[in-house]
Design a protein around this motif. Structure first.
Motif, short mmCIF file in Angstrom:
data_model
loop_
_atom_site.label_atom_id
_atom_site.label_comp_id
_atom_site.label_asym_id
_atom_site.label_seq_id
_atom_site.Cartn_x
_atom_site.Cartn_y
_atom_site.Cartn_z
N ALA A 115 0.83 -1.21 0.00
CA ALA A 115 0.00 0.00 0.00
C ALA A 115 0.87 1.25 0.00
CB ALA A 115 -0.92 -0.01 1.22
N ALA A 116 1.96 1.22 0.74
CA ALA A 116 2.88 2.37 0.76
C ALA A 116 3.54 2.56 -0.59
CB ALA A 116 3.93 2.16 1.85
N LEU A 117 3.99 1.48 -1.21
CA LEU A 117 4.67 1.58 -2.51
C LEU A 117 3.72 2.05 -3.61
CD1 LEU A 117 6.74 -1.73 -2.34
CD2 LEU A 117 7.63 0.60 -2.13
N LEU A 118 2.51 1.54 -3.61
CA LEU A 118 1.55 1.89 -4.67
C LEU A 118 1.04 3.32 -4.50
CD1 LEU A 118 -0.33 -1.50 -4.97
CD2 LEU A 118 1.06 -0.40 -6.75
N ALA A 119 0.99 3.81 -3.25
CA ALA A 119 0.59 5.20 -3.04
C ALA A 119 1.53 6.17 -3.75
CB ALA A 119 0.53 5.51 -1.55
N GLN A 120 2.79 5.73 -3.91
CA GLN A 120 3.77 6.56 -4.59
C GLN A 120 3.67 6.44 -6.12
OE1 GLN A 120 7.53 5.15 -3.07
NE2 GLN A 120 6.93 5.46 -0.92
N GLN A 121 2.85 5.50 -6.59
CA GLN A 121 2.75 5.22 -8.02
C GLN A 121 1.38 5.60 -8.58
OE1 GLN A 121 5.34 4.05 -9.79
NE2 GLN A 121 6.66 3.84 -8.00
N ARG A 122 0.60 6.37 -7.85
CA ARG A 122 -0.78 6.66 -8.24
C ARG A 122 -0.89 7.19 -9.66
NH1 ARG A 122 -4.18 10.91 -8.46
NH2 ARG A 122 -6.41 10.44 -8.18
N GLU A 123 0.02 8.05 -10.06
CA GLU A 123 -0.06 8.66 -11.40
C GLU A 123 0.13 7.63 -12.51
OE1 GLU A 123 -1.02 11.75 -11.97
OE2 GLU A 123 -1.29 11.88 -9.79
N ARG A 124 0.70 6.48 -12.20
CA ARG A 124 0.92 5.43 -13.21
C ARG A 124 -0.22 4.42 -13.27
NH1 ARG A 124 6.44 2.65 -11.96
NH2 ARG A 124 5.88 1.57 -13.90
N ILE A 125 -1.17 4.55 -12.35
CA ILE A 125 -2.22 3.53 -12.21
C ILE A 125 -3.48 3.93 -12.98
CG2 ILE A 125 -3.77 2.38 -10.58
CD1 ILE A 125 -1.53 2.56 -8.51
N ALA A 126 -3.91 3.04 -13.86
CA ALA A 126 -5.18 3.21 -14.57
C ALA A 126 -6.17 2.22 -13.96
CB ALA A 126 -5.00 2.96 -16.06
N GLY A 127 -6.92 2.68 -12.98
CA GLY A 127 -7.84 1.81 -12.27
C GLY A 127 -7.68 1.99 -10.78
N SER A 128 -8.01 0.94 -10.01
CA SER A 128 -7.95 1.02 -8.56
C SER A 128 -7.32 -0.24 -7.97
CB SER A 128 -9.36 1.19 -7.97
OG SER A 128 -9.96 2.38 -8.43
N VAL A 129 -6.72 -0.08 -6.80
CA VAL A 129 -6.22 -1.22 -6.03
C VAL A 129 -6.95 -1.23 -4.71
CG1 VAL A 129 -4.22 -2.37 -5.05
CG2 VAL A 129 -3.94 -0.93 -7.09
#
Length: 395
Positions: free
Chosen positions: A121-135
């Motif tokens: 969750a910490a790592l993906l929070a830093q990648q939000r701009e690269r995410i198309a969709g939701s986790v």
């Protein structure tokens, strides 16, 4: 840029979280909570998620916690799951952070799973701009008693989810390794309770009684014929009676006896056939010994079957991230996992993450052992791989 190089920043970021993840995991390890009692654990998870900018929902399916990361662009929803509960086992690991609660221990590594998912969750929070969709992050309670997943599903945690992924540490696999398997990975879990009624009496006058202990003994042996003579030898099945209780003293034939056990299968079709088989055998054997039998058969969790496409995605991601030589084929096991209930609803993949000593080192103790330990270097790797699996699916 090669895929292997593309994942390196994520692996490096995970490595930077190692000290934090170790501290969090050790705190949970010192303060384990049994299934449906994980209130303190859930509060710590929610607190950490809020610190990362999430708005967690608590009390889901018992003490479950759910949080969601919405990416910069629309797309699919990927769920990642970890379990949080401990076991009623007295710890003998000798770790300086051993359980402070007598008779309760994280002997299956759910403390590590929780820390890993928080790391993801910490790592993906830093990648939000690269995410198309939701986790969607699912921190589940009560896996050990096969209740948590069912309760969370009933409360809608899979609504809108396209795929789900999860892992389990494996102390007999070296840290740094991952094991995957297409199709069935883990067995079904069913519970059987057989109540026998005879006719109590004096132990010296058996002809005036109907002995349910003898009938119970015959049922224990007779149930094995369900494996050896009614099921193909190519379909693994285990029938285990873990408790047989009858009587209170040496010279009395008891009036009743009870048997409690578990049945594990590796085929959904075989699992579906076992209730009739056990009920018939127990009833007929009891009748042959002049007793009556009632059978309570509970199907707890199905066979864990990962979707081929999702397994292929995990295989690609793992091999791109840590190299093909660090991924192995997982052996099937009749141990159960209620992650299988999620997989009945949406496609996904469950895999093993090595948490044991490096190859050639001392032999590790297995899951549910009072001396169970993990190599904590698996924590940042598990966090990074979970994050990579979601990120690679949502770009």
């Amino acid at each position: 840029m090669s895929q292997a190089t593309a994942f390196q920043p994520l692996l490096d970021a995970g490595k930077k979280l190692e000290d934090e993840l170790v501290r969090f995991r050790r705190d949970l390890h010192e303060n384990p909570e049994l299934s449906m009692e994980e209130s303190e654990t859930a509060a710590k998870v929610a607190e950490r998620l809020r610190a990362l900018g999430y708005e967690p929902k608590t009390g889901v399916g018992g003490h479950g916690v759910v949080a969601e990361l919405v990416g910069a662009k629309p797309g699919r929803t990927i769920a990642l799951r970890a379990d949080m509960d401990a076991l009623p086992i007295a710890e003998e690991s000798g770790e300086p952070f051993s359980s402070k609660r007598p008779g309760v221990m994280h002997a299956c590594g759910h403390d590590a799973h929780t820390a890993m998912l928080l790391g993801a969750a910490a790592l993906l929070a830093q990648q939000r701009e690269r995410i198309a969709g939701s986790v969607r992050f699912l921190f589940q309670s009560a896996e050990e008693i096969n209740r948590g997943a069912r309760l969370m599903i009933e409360q809608g945690v899979l609504d809108g989810v396209d795929e789900i992924y999860g892992l389990h540490n494996l102390p007999t696999l070296a840290a740094g390794k991952v094991a995957t398997r297409y199709g069935s990975l883990m067995g079904s879990v069913d519970r059987i309770e057989i109540s026998l009624t005879g006719k109590g009496g004096h132990g010296a006058i058996p002809d005036q009684s109907i002995d349910p202990v003898v009938a119970a003994s015959a049922i224990v042996m007779g149930l094995q014929s369900a494996v050896s003579r009614e099921i193909s030898p190519f379909d693994p099945v285990v029938v285990t009676i873990g408790s047989l209780q009858a009587g209170d003293t040496y010279n009395v034939i008891p009036h009743r006896a009870s048997l409690v056990g578990t049945i594990r299968t590796f085929s959904p079709a075989v699992q579906a056939s076992m209730k009739e088989r056990v009920t018939r055998l127990a009833g007929k054997i009891a009748e042959a010994y002049r007793c009556t039998a009632s059978v309570d058969y509970t199907e707890m969790t199905p066979v864990l079957v990962s979707a081929d496409e999702c397994v292929a995605h995990v295989v690609r991601t793992v091999e791109q991230a840590i190299g093909a030589d660090n991924r192995v084929e997982a052996a099937p096991t009749l141990a159960g996992e209620d992650f299988s209930l999620y997989l009945q609803q949406v496609p996904g993949c469950f895999f093993w993450l090595g948490s044991g000593p490096r190859e050639g080192a001392e032999r590790a103790y297995g899951l549910h052992h009072p001396k169970f330990r993990i190599e904590e270097t698996c924590l940042p790797l598990g966090a990074s791989l979970l994050a990579a699996i979601a990120l690679n699916r949502l770009q």
